[in-house]
Design a protein around this motif. Structure first.
Motif, PDB file in Angstrom:
ATOM      1  N   GLY A 358      18.942   8.178  34.564  1.00 20.52           N
ATOM      2  CA  GLY A 358      17.903   9.141  34.231  1.00 20.52           C
ATOM      3  C   GLY A 358      17.083   8.723  33.031  1.00 20.52           C
ATOM      4  O   GLY A 358      16.993   7.543  32.701  1.00 20.52           O
ATOM      5  N   GLY A 359      16.520   9.749  32.341  1.00 28.15           N
ATOM      6  CA  GLY A 359      15.609   9.478  31.246  1.00 28.15           C
ATOM      7  C   GLY A 359      16.115   9.884  29.885  1.00 28.15           C
ATOM      8  O   GLY A 359      15.310  10.094  28.961  1.00 28.15           O
ATOM      9  N   LEU A 360      17.422  10.030  29.709  1.00 21.91           N
ATOM     10  CA  LEU A 360      17.967  10.376  28.409  1.00 21.91           C
ATOM     11  C   LEU A 360      18.051   9.134  27.533  1.00 21.91           C
ATOM     12  O   LEU A 360      18.434   8.063  28.003  1.00 21.91           O
ATOM     13  CB  LEU A 360      19.361  11.003  28.576  1.00 21.91           C
ATOM     14  CG  LEU A 360      19.408  12.248  29.472  1.00 21.91           C
ATOM     15  CD1 LEU A 360      20.823  12.788  29.580  1.00 21.91           C
ATOM     16  CD2 LEU A 360      18.460  13.330  28.960  1.00 21.91           C
ATOM     17  N   THR A 361      17.694   9.289  26.266  1.00 22.29           N
ATOM     18  CA  THR A 361      17.560   8.111  25.401  1.00 22.29           C
ATOM     19  C   THR A 361      18.385   8.162  24.120  1.00 22.29           C
ATOM     20  O   THR A 361      18.700   7.115  23.552  1.00 22.29           O
ATOM     21  CB  THR A 361      16.086   7.916  24.998  1.00 22.29           C
ATOM     22  OG1 THR A 361      15.624   9.102  24.306  1.00 22.29           O
ATOM     23  CG2 THR A 361      15.216   7.673  26.224  1.00 22.29           C
ATOM     24  N   HIS A 362      18.716   9.372  23.627  1.00 21.53           N
ATOM     25  CA  HIS A 362      19.345   9.483  22.312  1.00 21.53           C
ATOM     26  C   HIS A 362      20.378  10.608  22.265  1.00 21.53           C
ATOM     27  O   HIS A 362      20.310  11.565  23.046  1.00 21.53           O
ATOM     28  CB  HIS A 362      18.302   9.787  21.222  1.00 21.53           C
ATOM     29  CG  HIS A 362      17.365   8.673  20.937  1.00 21.53           C
ATOM     30  ND1 HIS A 362      16.255   8.398  21.724  1.00 21.53           N
ATOM     31  CD2 HIS A 362      17.340   7.761  19.920  1.00 21.53           C
ATOM     32  CE1 HIS A 362      15.596   7.368  21.209  1.00 21.53           C
ATOM     33  NE2 HIS A 362      16.240   6.963  20.127  1.00 21.53           N
ATOM     34  N   LEU A 363      21.274  10.493  21.292  1.00 23.01           N
ATOM     35  CA  LEU A 363      22.050  11.631  20.827  1.00 23.01           C
ATOM     36  C   LEU A 363      21.229  12.368  19.784  1.00 23.01           C
ATOM     37  O   LEU A 363      20.445  11.743  19.046  1.00 23.01           O
ATOM     38  CB  LEU A 363      23.361  11.166  20.186  1.00 23.01           C
ATOM     39  CG  LEU A 363      24.341  10.386  21.060  1.00 23.01           C
ATOM     40  CD1 LEU A 363      25.501   9.888  20.206  1.00 23.01           C
ATOM     41  CD2 LEU A 363      24.855  11.243  22.200  1.00 23.01           C
ATOM     42  N   PHE A 364      21.388  13.682  19.721  1.00 18.33           N
ATOM     43  CA  PHE A 364      20.685  14.431  18.677  1.00 18.33           C
ATOM     44  C   PHE A 364      21.211  13.968  17.325  1.00 18.33           C
ATOM     45  O   PHE A 364      22.416  13.764  17.147  1.00 18.33           O
ATOM     46  CB  PHE A 364      20.920  15.932  18.847  1.00 18.33           C
ATOM     47  CG  PHE A 364      19.939  16.774  18.081  1.00 18.33           C
ATOM     48  CD1 PHE A 364      18.733  17.132  18.653  1.00 18.33           C
ATOM     49  CD2 PHE A 364      20.222  17.198  16.785  1.00 18.33           C
ATOM     50  CE1 PHE A 364      17.822  17.910  17.952  1.00 18.33           C
ATOM     51  CE2 PHE A 364      19.311  17.968  16.071  1.00 18.33           C
ATOM     52  CZ  PHE A 364      18.102  18.332  16.654  1.00 18.33           C
ATOM     53  N   PRO A 365      20.342  13.779  16.336  1.00 23.36           N
ATOM     54  CA  PRO A 365      20.794  13.238  15.044  1.00 23.36           C
ATOM     55  C   PRO A 365      21.760  14.173  14.329  1.00 23.36           C
ATOM     56  O   PRO A 365      21.669  15.401  14.432  1.00 23.36           O
ATOM     57  CB  PRO A 365      19.496  13.070  14.247  1.00 23.36           C
ATOM     58  CG  PRO A 365      18.487  13.919  14.950  1.00 23.36           C
ATOM     59  CD  PRO A 365      18.886  13.957  16.383  1.00 23.36           C
ATOM     60  N   THR A 366      22.686  13.591  13.591  1.00 24.14           N
ATOM     61  CA  THR A 366      23.648  14.367  12.815  1.00 24.14           C
ATOM     62  C   THR A 366      22.967  14.975  11.591  1.00 24.14           C
ATOM     63  O   THR A 366      21.894  14.531  11.159  1.00 24.14           O
ATOM     64  CB  THR A 366      24.805  13.482  12.341  1.00 24.14           C
ATOM     65  OG1 THR A 366      24.281  12.474  11.455  1.00 24.14           O
ATOM     66  CG2 THR A 366      25.505  12.821  13.517  1.00 24.14           C
ATOM     67  N   ALA A 367      23.628  15.976  11.008  1.00 20.33           N
ATOM     68  CA  ALA A 367      23.102  16.574   9.781  1.00 20.33           C
ATOM     69  C   ALA A 367      23.041  15.534   8.666  1.00 20.33           C
ATOM     70  O   ALA A 367      22.112  15.521   7.851  1.00 20.33           O
ATOM     71  CB  ALA A 367      23.984  17.752   9.365  1.00 20.33           C
TER      72      ALA A 367
END
Length: 494
Positions: A358-367
């Protein structure tokens, strides 16, 4: 509920699936335990006893029924509608804390002594934290045995067992079959019901829920507010990346009439239990829709909305800190603008992942990653920059904690003390991140508009007073109110 013998017997005799997960039925003559809806004809009531958890059944020497597979029933709704010690402990155990940090780590997170934690769990659930974690490991092992070709040694350690011997003994004790026998049975079933081929590290699961379930607002909300690169709707499935204790994953969740199809790709199979638990929590699959709708239906204004689409769930999150950050990004801006802000942060500060399907590219950034950014790079008013930077810095240094073990009242107070955090932001975090089923949004524009159209009071104070009869399910009432509008959050994507 397991102490109300008469009620339990009625549920078993009627094979009522609504009570699956609420309690477990143990048959004294066969030493087998079942879910209440087991299709096998129930024995005489005097031969039945009832337990509050599968772990309690196993600790008492009962083995799981091979027909109804009680270990795969939905979780008890109790653990997601309460914020006391036992409920918070159960959410942490589901998140794998005992396997990673032991019972002392569980107790430390809860702020109680190990002895007090064990005592309260044993009193309410008939099993201590080790037994509860062991039952969870057994279920994870069964999934891996039946759905993957992994060698048994790999299954054992991926499930959290410390040794092959403990793994073998536990599987035999819980399921009355050896690991090899379980795989043989699953292979025979797979030949008669062939599944789609999977890639290495990918598992296909069925996530059960209590009917009814209306998926429109549940998936519609997740997709309409999706962060580019982290979430997407593709081929009838909501897909997103997952940050997990041992690695990362990608999940695809597809609504079906009697379950949610879950396709998980994990970089480390030890994360299976945590990933599954977080997906269930995000989709609110352990809710008791019959009890919720029954109370909301008592209000003549809400009754038609409930009757039209019963079983609405509260769309939640797989990452409490991520949602809090996104809530701040969404303050006083459109859904599209909030998605744009979040997408920029992901591109600049998220960790890249590979998604060949699919088109997923990243993990959401950590705090921690966001705490190091230059505030001037944020395209938002200065006051909101302060709100954002204060939030991520406190999350990064641990002075603010958001997780499945959060005390709802204490966390609300801490959030309200932050600059720029008003009632709407705090309540939407309480509803969708902390999981408070009674969180209410009387200042929300969509809620107020729905209230006006339905003839309800539209001022926050008056609407809050009118909503007193909806407690403790006001978060679900919000879903029914939102559903009166034409916003994309209310529609299942095509």
């Amino acid at each position: 509920m397991h102490t109300d013998t008469e009620r339990c017997v009625r549920a078993v005799r009627s094979k009522d699936a609504r009570f699956d997960g609420w309690f477990f039925t143990a048959v004294l003559t066969t030493r087998i335990y079942c879910r209440p809806s087991c299709p096998v004809v129930p024995p005489k009531p005097e031969n039945l006893t009832f337990y509050p958890s599968a772990a309690a059944c196993q600790s008492a020497g009962f083995r799981a029924c091979k027909r109804c597979r009680p270990d795969t029933s939905p979780g008890s709704p109790e653990w997601n509608q309460r914020a006391d010690l036992v409920a918070r402990a159960m959410r942490l155990i589901a998140d794998g804390v005992v396997d990673r940090e032991g019972v002392p780590g569980l107790a430390a997170r809860l702020g109680y002594s190990t002895r007090q934690t064990e005592r309260q769990l044993l009193a309410e659930l008939g099993a201590g934290p080790l037994a509860l974690a062991r039952a969870q490991r057994a279920q994870t092992a069964r999934v891996l045995i039946e759905t993957t070709p992994l060698p048994m040694a790999d299954v054992a350690f991926a499930s959290g067992f410390a040794s092959i011997r403990t793994f073998n003994d536990t599987v035999r004790e819980v399921f009355a079959l050896t690991p090899s026998d379980l795989r043989t049975r699953a292979t025979r079933t797979a030949k008669s019901h062939p599944a789609a081929p999977t890639t290495p590290g990918t598992l296909t699961l069925r996530l059960p829920f209590r009917a009814p379930l209306t998926p429109d607002n549940l998936f519609g909300h997740l997709v309409a507010t999706a962060t580019p690169g982290v979430e997407e709707w593709r081929a009838g499935a909501y897909r997103r990346t997952l940050r997990l204790p041992y690695g990362h994953g990608i999940v695809a969740l597809t609504p079906r009439p009697d379950h949610i199809a879950c396709r998980l790709t994990l970089s480390d199979l030890r994360d299976l239990t945590v990933a599954t638990s977080r997906c269930r929590r995000m989709l609110d699959l352990d809710a008791d829709p019959v009890a919720i709708d029954e109370q909301l239906r008592a209000d003549p204004v809400l009754a038609p909305l409930v009757d039209k689409a019963p079983g609405r769930r509260v769309p939640r999150t797989v990452d409490e800190e991520e949602f809090a950050v996104r809530a701040v990004l969404g303050q006083q801006v459109s859904t599209a603008a909030a998605r744009t802000h979040a997408g920029r942060l992901v591109t600049a500060h998220g960790e890249p992942v590979d998604d060949p399907e699919g088109g997923l590219t990243h993990l959401f950034p950590t705090a921690r990653a966001l705490a190091g950014l230059d505030p001037e790079s944020l395209a938002m008013p200065r006051t909101r920059r302060t709100t954002f930077t204060t939030l991520v810095s406190q999350l990064a240094d641990g002075s603010l904690h958001l997780g499945p073990d959060s005390d709802w009242a204490e966390t609300r107070a801490r959030l309200l003390a932050l600059p720029g955090f008003g009632p709407w932001t705090v309540d939407v975090i309480a509803m969708r991140a902390l999981g408070d089923p009674d969180a209410f949004l009387p200042t929300d524009l969509g809620v107020r508009q729905a209230a006006r159209e339905l003839g309800l009071p539209s001022t926050p104070a008056a609407l809050t007073g009118r909503a007193a009869g909806w407690r403790p399910w006001r978060a679900y009432a919000v879903q029914y109110l939102w559903a009166t509008g034409s916003h994309p959050i209310n529609f299942l994507p095509e």
